[in-house]
Design a protein around this motif. Sequence first.
Motif, PDB file in Angstrom:
ATOM      1  N   GLY A 164      66.388  52.870  62.707  1.00  0.00           N
ATOM      2  CA  GLY A 164      65.966  53.151  61.856  1.00  0.00           C
ATOM      3  C   GLY A 164      65.770  51.798  60.974  1.00  0.00           C
ATOM      4  N   SER A 165      65.131  50.794  62.305  1.00  0.00           N
ATOM      5  CA  SER A 165      64.343  49.662  61.983  1.00  0.00           C
ATOM      6  C   SER A 165      63.630  49.317  63.215  1.00  0.00           C
ATOM      7  N   GLY A 166      62.637  48.483  62.689  1.00  0.00           N
ATOM      8  CA  GLY A 166      61.831  47.966  64.173  1.00  0.00           C
ATOM      9  C   GLY A 166      61.826  46.662  64.187  1.00  0.00           C
ATOM     10  N   ALA A 167      60.912  46.531  64.833  1.00  0.00           N
ATOM     11  CA  ALA A 167      60.023  44.674  65.159  1.00  0.00           C
ATOM     12  C   ALA A 167      58.462  44.572  64.917  1.00  0.00           C
ATOM     13  N   VAL A 168      58.196  43.387  64.893  1.00  0.00           N
ATOM     14  CA  VAL A 168      56.404  43.370  64.962  1.00  0.00           C
ATOM     15  C   VAL A 168      55.687  42.156  66.189  1.00  0.00           C
ATOM     16  N   GLY A 169      54.874  41.935  66.608  1.00  0.00           N
ATOM     17  CA  GLY A 169      54.787  40.684  66.932  1.00  0.00           C
ATOM     18  C   GLY A 169      53.145  40.354  66.666  1.00  0.00           C
ATOM     19  N   GLY A 170      52.514  39.655  66.990  1.00  0.00           N
ATOM     20  CA  GLY A 170      50.817  39.528  66.400  1.00  0.00           C
ATOM     21  C   GLY A 170      51.141  38.152  67.550  1.00  0.00           C
ATOM     22  N   ILE A 171      49.268  37.986  68.406  1.00  0.00           N
ATOM     23  CA  ILE A 171      48.592  36.532  68.503  1.00  0.00           C
ATOM     24  C   ILE A 171      47.411  36.654  68.658  1.00  0.00           C
ATOM     25  N   ILE A 172      46.638  35.308  68.752  1.00  0.00           N
ATOM     26  CA  ILE A 172      46.248  34.971  67.592  1.00  0.00           C
ATOM     27  C   ILE A 172      45.177  34.281  68.850  1.00  0.00           C
ATOM     28  N   ARG A 173      44.599  34.905  69.618  1.00  0.00           N
ATOM     29  CA  ARG A 173      43.676  33.796  70.772  1.00  0.00           C
ATOM     30  C   ARG A 173      42.245  34.113  70.675  1.00  0.00           C
ATOM     31  N   ASN A 174      41.688  32.625  71.006  1.00  0.00           N
ATOM     32  CA  ASN A 174      39.966  32.509  70.769  1.00  0.00           C
ATOM     33  C   ASN A 174      38.899  32.652  72.383  1.00  0.00           C
ATOM     34  N   ASP A 175      37.682  32.424  72.632  1.00  0.00           N
ATOM     35  CA  ASP A 175      36.790  32.926  73.484  1.00  0.00           C
ATOM     36  C   ASP A 175      37.433  32.985  74.601  1.00  0.00           C
ATOM     37  N   GLN A 176      38.366  31.797  75.359  1.00  0.00           N
ATOM     38  CA  GLN A 176      38.668  31.122  76.123  1.00  0.00           C
ATOM     39  C   GLN A 176      39.961  32.342  76.199  1.00  0.00           C
ATOM     40  N   GLY A 177      40.344  32.624  75.419  1.00  0.00           N
ATOM     41  CA  GLY A 177      42.062  33.309  75.940  1.00  0.00           C
ATOM     42  C   GLY A 177      42.922  31.682  75.494  1.00  0.00           C
ATOM     43  N   GLY A 178      42.393  31.387  74.838  1.00  0.00           N
ATOM     44  CA  GLY A 178      43.922  29.612  74.379  1.00  0.00           C
ATOM     45  C   GLY A 178      44.440  30.588  72.964  1.00  0.00           C
ATOM     46  N   PHE A 179      45.724  30.002  72.987  1.00  0.00           N
ATOM     47  CA  PHE A 179      46.245  30.212  71.820  1.00  0.00           C
ATOM     48  C   PHE A 179      46.216  30.015  70.825  1.00  0.00           C
ATOM     49  N   VAL A 180      46.036  30.335  70.093  1.00  0.00           N
ATOM     50  CA  VAL A 180      46.458  29.397  68.468  1.00  0.00           C
ATOM     51  C   VAL A 180      47.782  30.010  67.468  1.00  0.00           C
ATOM     52  N   ALA A 181      47.544  31.068  67.744  1.00  0.00           N
ATOM     53  CA  ALA A 181      49.627  30.953  66.708  1.00  0.00           C
ATOM     54  C   ALA A 181      49.890  32.464  66.972  1.00  0.00           C
ATOM     55  N   ALA A 182      50.904  32.658  66.494  1.00  0.00           N
ATOM     56  CA  ALA A 182      51.834  33.819  67.092  1.00  0.00           C
ATOM     57  C   ALA A 182      53.077  34.249  66.101  1.00  0.00           C
ATOM     58  N   MET A 183      53.192  35.336  66.071  1.00  0.00           N
ATOM     59  CA  MET A 183      54.613  35.535  65.256  1.00  0.00           C
ATOM     60  C   MET A 183      55.220  36.811  65.930  1.00  0.00           C
ATOM     61  N   ALA A 184      56.421  36.784  65.609  1.00  0.00           N
ATOM     62  CA  ALA A 184      57.461  38.058  65.654  1.00  0.00           C
ATOM     63  C   ALA A 184      58.327  38.035  64.807  1.00  0.00           C
ATOM     64  N   HIS A 185      59.104  39.194  63.991  1.00  0.00           N
ATOM     65  CA  HIS A 185      59.806  39.441  63.201  1.00  0.00           C
ATOM     66  C   HIS A 185      60.312  40.870  63.504  1.00  0.00           C
ATOM     67  N   GLN A 186      61.622  40.628  62.961  1.00  0.00           N
ATOM     68  CA  GLN A 186      61.795  42.340  63.061  1.00  0.00           C
ATOM     69  C   GLN A 186      61.625  42.888  60.996  1.00  0.00           C
ATOM     70  N   VAL A 187      62.186  44.166  61.454  1.00  0.00           N
ATOM     71  CA  VAL A 187      61.504  45.192  59.415  1.00  0.00           C
ATOM     72  C   VAL A 187      62.648  46.398  60.237  1.00  0.00           C
ATOM     73  N   SER A 188      62.927  46.132  59.134  1.00  0.00           N
ATOM     74  CA  SER A 188      64.454  46.945  58.022  1.00  0.00           C
ATOM     75  C   SER A 188      63.661  48.309  57.714  1.00  0.00           C
ATOM     76  N   HIS A 189      64.435  48.878  57.421  1.00  0.00           N
ATOM     77  CA  HIS A 189      63.723  50.176  57.258  1.00  0.00           C
ATOM     78  C   HIS A 189      62.423  51.260  57.071  1.00  0.00           C
ATOM     79  N   VAL A 190      62.299  51.193  58.651  1.00  0.00           N
ATOM     80  CA  VAL A 190      61.010  51.660  59.352  1.00  0.00           C
ATOM     81  C   VAL A 190      61.324  53.316  59.884  1.00  0.00           C
ATOM     82  N   THR A 191      60.176  54.217  59.453  1.00  0.00           N
ATOM     83  CA  THR A 191      60.460  55.147  59.006  1.00  0.00           C
ATOM     84  C   THR A 191      59.683  56.254  60.700  1.00  0.00           C
ATOM     85  N   ALA A 192      58.560  55.713  60.752  1.00  0.00           N
ATOM     86  CA  ALA A 192      57.999  56.337  62.010  1.00  0.00           C
ATOM     87  C   ALA A 192      57.379  54.907  62.682  1.00  0.00           C
TER      88      ALA A 192
END
Length: 305
Positions: A164-192
């Motif tokens: 009944g819970s989940g998690a998300v992740g995301g990453i931002i990269r440039n045209d060379q594949g270089g790392f810009v920023a990222a995030m990851a955290h849990q999410v409660s009350h997920v239905t699908a």
Amino acid sequence: MNEQLLSSYSDEEIKKALFQMHPSKSPGPDGQQINIWKENWIPDVPDGTLVRPAHYEIDTVAELIDGASRTWSAQATTLSSDIFAKLLMTVWALWKNRNEKLWLDKSQSAVALSLGTMTWYESFLLNRYPNGRTTKGRAHQVWKAPTTCILKLNTDGAFLPSVGSGAVGGIIRNDQGGFVAAMAHQVSHVTAALHIELVAIRAGMDLCQAMMVDKVITESDCLVAIQAIISEVPDMSIYSPLIEDIKVGARVFQDISFVHAPHSANCVAHRLASHAFENEGFHEWFAQAPELILDAIMYDCNHRN
């Protein structure tokens, strides 16, 4: 008296002797401490969380090992290469969990352990098939870099219905594949699964706004989510408020597009989501990528189109 001294040790005597020893003591030359036998390092499995297939005939890993030669049994060699690889990943994860309990006094749940194991299995496939893997007639697709002066956001969600819970992740990269920023955290009350994928996209957009990014390509491996966002037909599902929030949020960007990406081209975001599922808290990284995704970023950079 002699009969008593020569009699076999009872389970109760062994347990009593074990629990009288100091937890940090190592009775043998292998350096293994006593507290590992006092603590439960095998993860607990809540009822209904993990379901064993009805047709599966193997109860323990020991059944796949020949007792005399200490090698894999004939039954193990009949497993498919993918199943055998997952077996080895799971055994390794359990052993790692045991060591973390022993040395760091922390362990993961069965759900977190299984998600993490499958994430490493995906990484294993990327390294095993560096030139791509053909599955069911379709070529293995890799991450594609954006054009100059625009960034790419990849997002993913992790979800187990029984939890009944989940998690998300995301990453931002440039045209060379270089790392810009990222995030990851849990999410409660997920239905699908669709729910968590939409939440991941919205969280990724928030990260872009925090970084003052106004030109971005947003990729998700959930085709249904992408279709719902780009559709001009009003959504009538229970997720319509979230979909509308994404559409309204997109208006603040100078240039934003929503594109579907195959799972093989979204592995970094997938790993971040799995990391969040295993680790509580809100995680963000800027400028310098976390170690847990460095190898996956390097793979994408080496194989980007």
